[in-house]
Design a protein around this motif. Sequence first.
Motif, PDB file in Angstrom:
ATOM      1  N   LYS A 487       0.821  -1.232   0.092  1.00  0.00           N
ATOM      2  CA  LYS A 487      -0.038  -0.044   0.183  1.00  0.00           C
ATOM      3  C   LYS A 487       0.694   1.367  -0.232  1.00  0.00           C
ATOM      4  CE  LYS A 487      -3.373   2.421   2.737  1.00  0.00           C
ATOM      5  NZ  LYS A 487      -4.410   2.489   3.991  1.00  0.00           N
ATOM      6  N   GLN A 488       0.926   1.985  -0.949  1.00  0.00           N
ATOM      7  CA  GLN A 488       1.647   3.405  -1.172  1.00  0.00           C
ATOM      8  C   GLN A 488       0.672   4.361  -1.636  1.00  0.00           C
ATOM      9  OE1 GLN A 488       5.247   3.000  -3.416  1.00  0.00           O
ATOM     10  NE2 GLN A 488       5.500   0.947  -2.677  1.00  0.00           N
ATOM     11  N   THR A 489       1.185   5.559  -1.536  1.00  0.00           N
ATOM     12  CA  THR A 489       0.689   6.691  -2.049  1.00  0.00           C
ATOM     13  C   THR A 489       1.352   7.303  -3.091  1.00  0.00           C
ATOM     14  OG1 THR A 489       0.126   7.590   0.267  1.00  0.00           O
ATOM     15  CG2 THR A 489       0.330   9.156  -1.600  1.00  0.00           C
ATOM     16  N   MET A 490       0.445   7.307  -4.350  1.00  0.00           N
ATOM     17  CA  MET A 490       1.045   7.793  -5.573  1.00  0.00           C
ATOM     18  C   MET A 490       0.609   9.296  -5.894  1.00  0.00           C
ATOM     19  SD  MET A 490       0.452   5.913  -9.370  1.00  0.00           S
ATOM     20  CE  MET A 490       1.410   4.442  -8.942  1.00  0.00           C
ATOM     21  N   ASN A 491       1.548   9.802  -6.617  1.00  0.00           N
ATOM     22  CA  ASN A 491       1.318  11.310  -6.998  1.00  0.00           C
ATOM     23  C   ASN A 491       1.318  11.599  -8.319  1.00  0.00           C
ATOM     24  OD1 ASN A 491       1.423  13.231  -4.378  1.00  0.00           O
ATOM     25  ND2 ASN A 491       3.126  11.539  -4.392  1.00  0.00           N
ATOM     26  N   ALA A 492       0.507  12.294  -9.015  1.00  0.00           N
ATOM     27  CA  ALA A 492       0.436  12.464 -10.506  1.00  0.00           C
ATOM     28  C   ALA A 492       0.636  14.012 -10.539  1.00  0.00           C
ATOM     29  CB  ALA A 492      -0.985  12.149 -11.317  1.00  0.00           C
ATOM     30  N   TYR A 493       1.983  14.302 -11.397  1.00  0.00           N
ATOM     31  CA  TYR A 493       2.192  15.641 -11.632  1.00  0.00           C
ATOM     32  C   TYR A 493       2.154  15.824 -13.071  1.00  0.00           C
ATOM     33  CZ  TYR A 493       4.755  15.269  -7.087  1.00  0.00           C
ATOM     34  OH  TYR A 493       4.968  14.835  -5.760  1.00  0.00           O
ATOM     35  N   ARG A 494       1.276  16.966 -13.327  1.00  0.00           N
ATOM     36  CA  ARG A 494       1.250  17.740 -14.776  1.00  0.00           C
ATOM     37  C   ARG A 494       2.874  18.043 -15.152  1.00  0.00           C
ATOM     38  NH1 ARG A 494      -2.234  19.121 -18.441  1.00  0.00           N
ATOM     39  NH2 ARG A 494      -4.321  18.875 -16.852  1.00  0.00           N
ATOM     40  N   VAL A 495       3.130  17.531 -16.235  1.00  0.00           N
ATOM     41  CA  VAL A 495       4.495  17.793 -16.937  1.00  0.00           C
ATOM     42  C   VAL A 495       4.326  18.086 -18.153  1.00  0.00           C
ATOM     43  CG1 VAL A 495       5.689  16.613 -14.959  1.00  0.00           C
ATOM     44  CG2 VAL A 495       4.950  15.258 -17.189  1.00  0.00           C
ATOM     45  N   LYS A 496       5.586  18.711 -18.994  1.00  0.00           N
ATOM     46  CA  LYS A 496       5.551  18.641 -20.431  1.00  0.00           C
ATOM     47  C   LYS A 496       6.315  17.545 -20.932  1.00  0.00           C
ATOM     48  CE  LYS A 496       3.754  22.888 -21.104  1.00  0.00           C
ATOM     49  NZ  LYS A 496       2.552  23.222 -21.884  1.00  0.00           N
ATOM     50  N   PRO A 497       6.264  17.297 -22.200  1.00  0.00           N
ATOM     51  CA  PRO A 497       7.077  16.253 -22.868  1.00  0.00           C
ATOM     52  C   PRO A 497       8.642  16.452 -22.801  1.00  0.00           C
ATOM     53  CG  PRO A 497       5.768  17.029 -24.439  1.00  0.00           C
ATOM     54  CD  PRO A 497       5.293  17.952 -23.096  1.00  0.00           C
ATOM     55  N   ALA A 498       9.205  15.488 -23.208  1.00  0.00           N
ATOM     56  CA  ALA A 498      10.749  15.884 -23.290  1.00  0.00           C
ATOM     57  C   ALA A 498      11.274  16.875 -24.196  1.00  0.00           C
ATOM     58  CB  ALA A 498      11.586  14.391 -23.535  1.00  0.00           C
ATOM     59  N   ILE A 499      10.592  16.837 -25.295  1.00  0.00           N
ATOM     60  CA  ILE A 499      10.740  17.784 -26.363  1.00  0.00           C
ATOM     61  C   ILE A 499      10.440  19.348 -25.992  1.00  0.00           C
ATOM     62  CG2 ILE A 499       8.593  17.741 -27.460  1.00  0.00           C
ATOM     63  CD1 ILE A 499       9.677  17.912 -30.226  1.00  0.00           C
ATOM     64  N   PHE A 500       9.413  19.378 -25.018  1.00  0.00           N
ATOM     65  CA  PHE A 500       9.357  20.630 -24.588  1.00  0.00           C
ATOM     66  C   PHE A 500      10.408  21.194 -23.909  1.00  0.00           C
ATOM     67  CE2 PHE A 500       7.930  23.670 -21.267  1.00  0.00           C
ATOM     68  CZ  PHE A 500       7.491  24.608 -21.817  1.00  0.00           C
ATOM     69  N   ASP A 501      11.206  20.297 -23.103  1.00  0.00           N
ATOM     70  CA  ASP A 501      12.505  20.765 -22.315  1.00  0.00           C
ATOM     71  C   ASP A 501      13.514  21.183 -23.381  1.00  0.00           C
ATOM     72  OD1 ASP A 501      11.142  20.034 -20.025  1.00  0.00           O
ATOM     73  OD2 ASP A 501      11.781  18.242 -19.974  1.00  0.00           O
ATOM     74  N   LEU A 502      13.631  20.618 -24.197  1.00  0.00           N
ATOM     75  CA  LEU A 502      14.531  20.917 -25.399  1.00  0.00           C
ATOM     76  C   LEU A 502      14.343  22.038 -25.995  1.00  0.00           C
ATOM     77  CD1 LEU A 502      17.106  19.966 -27.203  1.00  0.00           C
ATOM     78  CD2 LEU A 502      15.475  18.779 -28.553  1.00  0.00           C
ATOM     79  N   LEU A 503      13.171  22.356 -26.239  1.00  0.00           N
ATOM     80  CA  LEU A 503      12.778  23.757 -27.016  1.00  0.00           C
ATOM     81  C   LEU A 503      13.020  24.736 -26.001  1.00  0.00           C
ATOM     82  CD1 LEU A 503      11.516  25.081 -29.074  1.00  0.00           C
ATOM     83  CD2 LEU A 503       9.152  24.823 -28.236  1.00  0.00           C
ATOM     84  N   LEU A 504      12.747  24.531 -24.915  1.00  0.00           N
ATOM     85  CA  LEU A 504      12.914  25.492 -23.752  1.00  0.00           C
ATOM     86  C   LEU A 504      14.431  25.617 -23.523  1.00  0.00           C
ATOM     87  CD1 LEU A 504      11.674  27.463 -21.531  1.00  0.00           C
ATOM     88  CD2 LEU A 504      11.772  25.496 -19.891  1.00  0.00           C
TER      89      LEU A 504
END
Length: 534
Positions: A487-504
């Motif tokens: 039994k664990q706690t899971m977190n869902a974070y909204r993130v940008k895809p990897a290509i967005f990091d490259l563009l940034l």
Amino acid sequence: MRRPVKCSTTCLNSFPLTFIVFIPAVLILVSPLPAEAAHEFTVYRMQQYDLQGQPYGTRNAILNTEARTVEAEVLSRRCVIMRLAEFSYEEYQKALRQSAGAVVIILPKNMSAMPQDIVQQFMELEPEMLATETVVPVYFAMEDDELLSIYTQTLTSSSSQGSLSAAEANGFQMVTSGAQSKAISDWAITSLEGRLAGVGGEDLPTIVVVAHYDSFGVAPFHKRANFRCILHTTDTSTLHTHFVVFRYNLLFFVSGGGKFNYQGTKRWLEDNLDHTDSSLLQDNVAFVLCLDTLGNGDTMHLHVSKPPKEGSPQFTLLKELELVSENQFPDVKFSMVHKKINLADDMLAWEHERFGIRRLPAFTLSHLASHRLAQRASIMDARSVSPPLATERESPLLGGPHVDVQKLSRNTKLVAEALARVIYNLTEKGAPGDLQIFTEQMVQDEQLSAVVDWLTAQPRAAQLVDKDSSVVSTLEDPEFVFYDQLKQTMNAYRVKPAIFDLLLAVCISAYLGVMYLAIQLFFHLCTEPFSAHT
């Protein structure tokens, strides 16, 4: 001559201020969709245990990867989210074959409302999923509005992954807070026992009524409602206050570890038969009645390893069950099922076989005709959200996996009536078969419903049972090795895809380059008048 120098110094001193003011503005402009707050929810990992050295279930617990659905082209090192309503074993295997980072299966709030073909399919797949050693961590979560929203957005981005631009394709990073699983070395089984002495004390024969309280399924979260109900033994014990003559001693035993080859019963028998000084089981045991899955159905089966001999207490109970079901509960079809004990199997079929191995006369009463039916070990067996006394939705699967409080109450009365007739030998005394010993006040539907609600208030998987309660038997040399981090706690974070990091990164680099050239050019313009004047 001093002015140009002053101008150049002013320009150079303003350079750090430029970074402080403009870089945050650039970051805000290139990220028009700010990250949402994380959604925290509880997940339960697929069962993980070893049986005599053979591993079963998932072998991993760590999850930190981006979410996708099975519609995505690439699932490798992704957390694949599935809804049970659209679950397919082929898609599940597809995720495993592509080395997915994890699988999260979302279960509906009300399982009794699920289409019965999906229920049947998943119940049949659960044993196969458990029997396969899976490296990929597999988690189960209960659906809520936010989790459903995460699934919907992930499905959209996965289905149209190729058509979305880098700025439009948002995702979620799924992260668990626990550590890697490890074997539990001090696993303990909690069992409860109680005894009602008849008139005559130790010289009387003993009737043992047994049930196991723990539940089992592909995941340990489910709040099993179609349990082996010890409730009617409580009602049977009220006979002690209504009758003077008590021809038997009654021994009640509620065991733990039932779904793991009845380990609690095994240890309890060892304690009471191999250590005669403290034994609760006397030599004169009339019979052992085990209760298993009595919360639904219109059938009642007495499972025996050896047919009882005529004139024995076991035969008397068999006849009383037939008599009571025929005269008082005609809607119940009663029968006896004979199956020999197969010692070559790793898992025993029914709990009475544990007693049969120790040469104690025993049998199991259940509404299921076979121990192989999926209802006995499925996460589909859960408490419905319908009103407590309402008859819950049935499936055509021999009564369905969901508890029916009204049928549970009926079965309670049937077993109690039959036991009472055995205890007081009413048939030999000429009592008619339709004589009802228990009144409506003795067996109350409201009371049964309240107990069901209490028992299903939390998961009762053997690994999650509180060890601080009174422990009757503890496995010193277990055949099963369990693992924690279920039994664990899971977190869902909204993130940008990897290509967005490259563009940034490209945008920031271009911005810094432009700023560098602008500063150099501005510095050159500021110093030119000074050079010309010189």
